[in-house]
Design an enzyme around this catalytic site. Structure first.
Site, PDB file in Angstrom:
ATOM      1  CG  ASP B 100      -2.026   0.939   1.179  1.00 51.55           C
ATOM      2  OD1 ASP B 100      -2.290   1.705   0.164  1.00 51.55           O
ATOM      3  OD2 ASP B 100      -2.981   0.798   1.746  1.00 51.55           O
ATOM      4  CB  SER B 101       0.844   4.409  -1.726  1.00 53.76           C
ATOM      5  OG  SER B 101      -0.455   4.866  -1.430  1.00 53.76           O
ATOM      6  N   GLY B 102       0.719   4.164   1.252  1.00 57.19           N
ATOM      7  CA  GLY B 102       0.992   4.820   2.719  1.00 57.19           C
ATOM      8  C   GLY B 102       0.243   6.123   2.835  1.00 57.19           C
ATOM      9  CG  PHE B 104      -5.772   4.613   4.701  1.00 57.66           C
ATOM     10  CD1 PHE B 104      -7.197   4.595   4.313  1.00 57.66           C
ATOM     11  CD2 PHE B 104      -5.460   3.728   5.689  1.00 57.66           C
ATOM     12  CE1 PHE B 104      -7.940   4.614   5.211  1.00 57.66           C
ATOM     13  CE2 PHE B 104      -6.429   3.191   6.685  1.00 57.66           C
ATOM     14  CZ  PHE B 104      -7.756   3.593   6.155  1.00 57.66           C
ATOM     15  CD  GLN B 198      -9.453   7.484  -2.990  1.00 58.20           C
ATOM     16  OE1 GLN B 198     -10.635   7.616  -2.288  1.00 58.20           O
ATOM     17  NE2 GLN B 198      -8.633   6.733  -2.399  1.00 58.20           N
ATOM     18  N   GLY B 225     -10.749   4.120  -1.016  1.00 60.44           N
ATOM     19  CA  GLY B 225     -11.618   5.205   0.100  1.00 60.44           C
ATOM     20  C   GLY B 225     -12.800   4.284   0.650  1.00 60.44           C
ATOM     21  CG  ASP B 275      -6.027  -4.793   1.914  1.00 61.24           C
ATOM     22  OD1 ASP B 275      -6.802  -4.253   1.189  1.00 61.24           O
ATOM     23  OD2 ASP B 275      -5.478  -4.223   3.082  1.00 61.24           O
ATOM     24  CB  CYS B 313     -10.919 -26.070  10.094  1.00 56.98           C
ATOM     25  SG  CYS B 313      -9.534 -24.844   9.947  1.00 56.98           S
ATOM     26  CB  CYS B 315      -6.028 -24.129  10.151  1.00 52.29           C
ATOM     27  SG  CYS B 315      -6.318 -24.403  11.882  1.00 52.29           S
ATOM     28  CB  CYS B 318      -8.667 -27.083  13.012  1.00 54.08           C
ATOM     29  SG  CYS B 318      -9.417 -25.523  13.824  1.00 54.08           S
ATOM     30  CG  HIS B 350      -8.747 -21.190  12.710  1.00 57.46           C
ATOM     31  ND1 HIS B 350      -9.345 -22.388  12.310  1.00 57.46           N
ATOM     32  CD2 HIS B 350      -9.919 -20.301  12.835  1.00 57.46           C
ATOM     33  CE1 HIS B 350     -10.529 -22.260  12.176  1.00 57.46           C
ATOM     34  NE2 HIS B 350     -10.968 -20.850  12.486  1.00 57.46           N
TER      35      HIS B 350
END
Lengths: 512, 410
Positions: B100-102, B104, B198, B225, B275, B313, B315, B318, B350
């Site tokens: 991410d560009s920074g 935010f 945006q 945004g 994300d 699950c 993982c 589990c 998990h």
């Protein structure tokens, strides 16, 4: 010589019976080599050490990483980590039926030796005194007492491999009067008899697992525990499988009839030098609390045994440090391992620059990597010790080690260490309840007597500076402080499908 | 005037489209290997995912995670990153990284940030010295980091801002900053720069921005945004509007989204990449994500629950002991959460696995063209009855041809 000896004897033993074979021993107060075997478990070579768990896990090492990245043959688990609901409710740990419920609960691998005691190592001193029938402990919610019967029943339910008998030791008291010492001896004898009786209730060769018992050797003079020791020798020697030694300098007092038993040290070593001193007196097995202490302080241990030989032309006036302080920015661009040649996960996969970054950014992974490394350093240390004993050079190697390295671990400089809340409170409590001062006696090589404090009262020192606390950011919250004290956490209710689930503050912080 | 289109360091391989909704399944070929779309990307803000080793993250199936330019620019800093050779080498991560560009963080973390045409002015959290993050500086940092996907610096303001003029200014500035980012980008042949659409919740602004961004032909397109506390209906409208105007053959990334139902709805609206810090952040507080909703395992009710976090699950926590897993129970998580860091590590593994597995199941459903049935099933498991389904989800899905409230699960 590690392999072969004693295997024929081993195969004739009852299935759950522990076998300790002394592979090399020269005299009574001398280093010795041994092998601790239990069917189904990886044999443990001694001198060696157990991983110290907290709530069933070695701090920072999740169970999958334990399997993948440590070479630990055994762990030490304390009952007091599991029974905070006692006595109001039956602690959940006692609910599951079936074999080895403790091992399954903490997801310990099948082949790892499980040693069980009442208290963590080192134990936090309790303001509550032991009584004839009960021993004081500290759970995550406060001080409690458990009876000898309760302890034995817990062992029976949880089915560890080795149970360390309950000892009556007033931890944290610097002086103990003679009368109190008499009581220590009497109660410890009674409690040892209790646990033996409980274990002997379990049918030999039956369905239920029969665990092994390590009996305490108290940190008091031999004449003050002579009755207990006599009875151990005369009446219990064939019913116990090892000794738990609370003061290594009293090994001289151990009756000869008990010399064949493995010796687990509960004399907390402050440094590798102290480990060596205990080993030189014939100690076999250790818990090493300074590993996690160093980790919490951000110190990557950096020593080997035997110590490296100094090149003649590079004689240094100062001794080498036993560890590297990873809070120091000096390593921020260093793509070398924590310790050159170390084969641990942190050293083979990562470099100092990353570990330094993680500490600087207060990311939990920093502690994970150092903890894995520090355990690997100790594994190699003990392996070096065994080779040295085997080749008969231990005394010289020990002297060279002491000459090469600083006598103490480096001081902590960074923020942290990570403090478990209840330890902090306990520590404070211990201080408020300042007891009288007197020391247990130490026997050193020169034959002179010196007074030393029992190390048992060690706790971790939290940072009391408000300014430092304030700089703990949420990203590393759990790495540095006890979450139980964090505002808001307690208030989180169960958010299930009936509510839709939203963590209150989450929305704004999505994108990071 | 848009600059000359840049080369792309990715290929987008479309594998299937839902015949009802706008959902797509694809494989995105990135410099550090292919990743399946739709995808959830765990957020390793400071080059580490909440105590997990890169190997643990890899074992959860993750092949693309996030780092943050702003954080890495502060620590370890550009000089160190340069010396080490980028973020992959810093964290020993052999797979893909998105940065991410920074922009935010600047706005959300720093109260004193001030946005000008030149860039974002702020005071250094270290020494209080005035600093300036420009599009050029952000790109230079991301070039040093070596991320496989870089994000443009954008002018982010809260979607809930009532100031339409400021919103329009931010949108237009973001376009201008994209041009500067493209100009400054040194490694287009091995790093992909994504634009960020945006325009707040104003659909006309979003349309205009989308047109301008698409014209610049970046290898991938992000919708930014959002997830700043806006109403879910408004969120869905923005996503739906933007994806409707986007070229089919490019990945679409909706930033900051991570609740399971947000993911499955956004997929239906035509988004591919997501994300969010929530799954890993919430793990540290003892919250386990499951098919039936989030369980707070700090609740005493779980202290005697000796079943796995989620039955079935896969993982490592589990899975049962005899299946090579740890056989961790809810009672054990209750026992260690907030007391040992390892408790957070276990639950983080998990939760990450849950999110990735959810994406995997969605992808399979899309490829087999049964995504509407997948949606029905997903909501039926999450909520005990249809009356509890969130209205925004019902409305949004109705807009793409799926009626969650009908019994016909086709």
């Amino acid at each position: 010589m590690f392999e072969g000896d004693g295997t024929s004897k081993f195969s004739q033993l009852p299935p759950e019976m522990l076998d300790f074979t002394i592979l090399k021993s020269t005299s009574a107060l001398a280093p010795r080599l041994g092998r601790l075997s239990l069917p189904g478990r990886t044999p443990l070579l001694t001198p060696g050490f157990l991983g110290s768990t907290s709530r069933g896990v070695i701090p920072h090492i999740s169970q999958d990483n334990f399997r993948k990245y440590t070479k630990l043959g055994g762990v030490y688990v304390a009952l007091e980590d599991f029974i905070e609901k006692h006595p109001q409710k039956t602690p959940p740990i006692f609910s599951p039926d079936g074999p080895e419920s403790l091992r399954r609960f903490i997801a310990l691998p099948e082949n790892t030796l499980l040693v069980f005691g009442a208290r963590r190592q080192p134990p936090i001193p309790t303001p509550v005194a032991n009584t004839n029938t009960e021993a004081a402990i500290l759970t995550s919610v406060g001080f409690k007492s458990i009876s000898s019967e309760y302890y034995a029943a817990a062992a029976r339910k949880l089915q560890p491999d080795i149970v360390v008998g309950l000892a009556d030791i007033p931890f944290g008291q610097e002086t103990v009067g003679t009368k109190r010492k008499d009581k220590m001896s009497d109660r410890t004898e009674n409690w040892t008899r209790d646990i033996i009786a409980k274990r002997n209730d379990i049918e030999k060769g039956g369905e239920e697992k029969r665990w092994n018992i390590f009996a305490p050797l108290l940190p008091i003079d031999r004449d003050l525990q002579s009755w207990y020791l006599e009875h151990l020798v005369d009446e219990m020697a064939d019913k116990i499988q090892g000794m738990a030694i609370y003061d290594a300098y009293l090994l001289d007092d151990l009756p000869e009839e008990l010399h064949h038993l493995p010796r687990l040290s509960f004399h907390v070593p402050a440094s590798p030098h102290e480990l060596l001193r205990q080993i030189s007196l014939g100690m076999d097995l250790f818990t090493v609390p300074f590993i996690s202490d160093a980790t919490d302080a951000g110190i990557a241990l950096d020593f080997t045994f035997p110590a490296p030989t100094k090149p003649k032309d590079m004689q240094r006036s100062s001794r080498h440090s036993l560890g590297i302080d990873m809070w120091q920015s000096a390593y921020s661009s260093s793509v070398t391992p924590l310790t050159e040649g170390c084969e641990c996960y942190a050293c083979t996969k990562h470099h100092r620059a990353y570990v330094q970054h993680l500490f600087s950014a207060k990311e939990m992974l920093g502690w994970v990597l150092i903890q894995l490394h520090n355990h690997a350093i100790l594994s190699s240390f003990f392996s070096g010790v065994r080779s040295s004993i085997e080749s008969g050079t231990f005394e010289e190697d020990m002297a060279a080690f002491e000459a090469f390295y600083d006598p103490n671990l480096p001081e902590k400089t960074g923020q942290g260490p990570r403090v478990r809340g209840y330890q902090f409170k306990a520590e404070d409590h211990g201080k408020a309840e300042k007891k009288n001062a007197k020391a247990f006696r130490k026997f050193d090589g020169e034959g002179t007597e010196e007074k030393v404090k029992v190390y048992a009262a060690h706790g971790q020192q939290p940072s009391k500076k408000k300014a430092v606390e304030d700089r703990i950011d949420d990203e590393a919250l759990i790495g540095l402080v006890d979450l139980a004290n964090v505002e808001g956490v307690e208030g989180l209710s169960i958010e299930d499908d009936s509510q839709g689930y939203r963590e209150p503050q989450a929305a704004i912080e999505h994108r990071s | 005037m848009a600059p000359v289109p840049m080369p792309s360091a990715l290929t987008f391989e479309l594998l299937g489209k839902c015949s009802v909704t706008k959902a797509r399944a694809a494989t995105l070929h990135l410099p550090h290997g292919p990743v399946p779309l739709p995808i959830f990307m765990p957020v390793a803000t400071q080059a580490s995912l909440k105590g997990l080793t890169p190997d643990q993250l890899e074992e959860s199936g993750c092949r693309l995670c996030l780092n943050n330019t702003y954080h890495l620019g502060l620590k370890p800093g550009q000089a160190t990153l340069d010396a080490i050779g980028g973020a992959h080498k810093l964290q020993s991560w052999p797979h893909n990284i998105l940065t991410d560009s920074g922009g935010f963080q600047m706005v959300s973390l720093l109260k004193l940030a001030k946005v000008t045409e030149e860039g974002v002015r702020f005071l250094s959290p270290h020494d209080g010295a005035p600093m300036l993050l420009t599009p050029e500086h952000s790109i230079s940092l991301q070039n040093t980091i070596g991320s496989d996907i870089m994000m443009q610096l954008d002018d982010v303001i809260a979607t809930t801002s009532p100031d339409l003029a400021r919103m329009k200014e931010a949108m237009e500035r973001s376009v201008r900053w994209l041009d500067r980012c493209m100009q400054a980008h040194k490694n287009p042949e091995r790093q992909n720069l994504f634009c960020i659409i945006q325009g707040g919740l104003d659909l006309d602004l979003r349309r205009e921005c989308t047109a301008q961004m698409v014209e610049r032909d970046t290898p991938g397109i992000a919708i930014g945004g959002l997830s700043g506390g806006e109403a879910k209906d408004a969120y869905c409208k923005v996503v739906d509007t933007c994806t409707g105007l986007l070229p089919e053959k490019k990945p679409r990334y909706v930033m900051g989204v991570g609740y399971p139902e947000d993911l499955v709805v956004s997929i239906a609206l035509g988004a591919d990449m997501f994300d969010c810090v929530w799954p890993t952040r919430t793990a540290r507080f003892g919250n386990a994500i499951t098919t039936r909703g989030v369980l707070n395992l700090r609740n005493a009710a779980f202290s005697e629950d000796f079943s796995p976090i989620e039955e079935g699950c896969r993982c490592v926590c589990c899975r049962k002991r005899d299946e090579g897993g740890l056989g961790i129970t809810r009672a054990y998580i209750y026992h260690v959460t907030a007391k040992e860091t390892a408790g957070a590590h276990l639950l983080t593994m998990h939760n990450v696995q849950y999110q990735l597995d959810l994406m995997k199941r969605a992808r399979e459903a899309i490829i087999e063209d049964r995504y509407p049935a997948f949606l029905h099933d997903f909501f039926a498991k999450l909520y005990s009855d249809k009356g509890k389904y969130p209205e925004w989800a019902v409305t949004a899905l109705r807009g793409v041809g799926v009626d969650l409230l009908s019994d016909d699960a086709s």
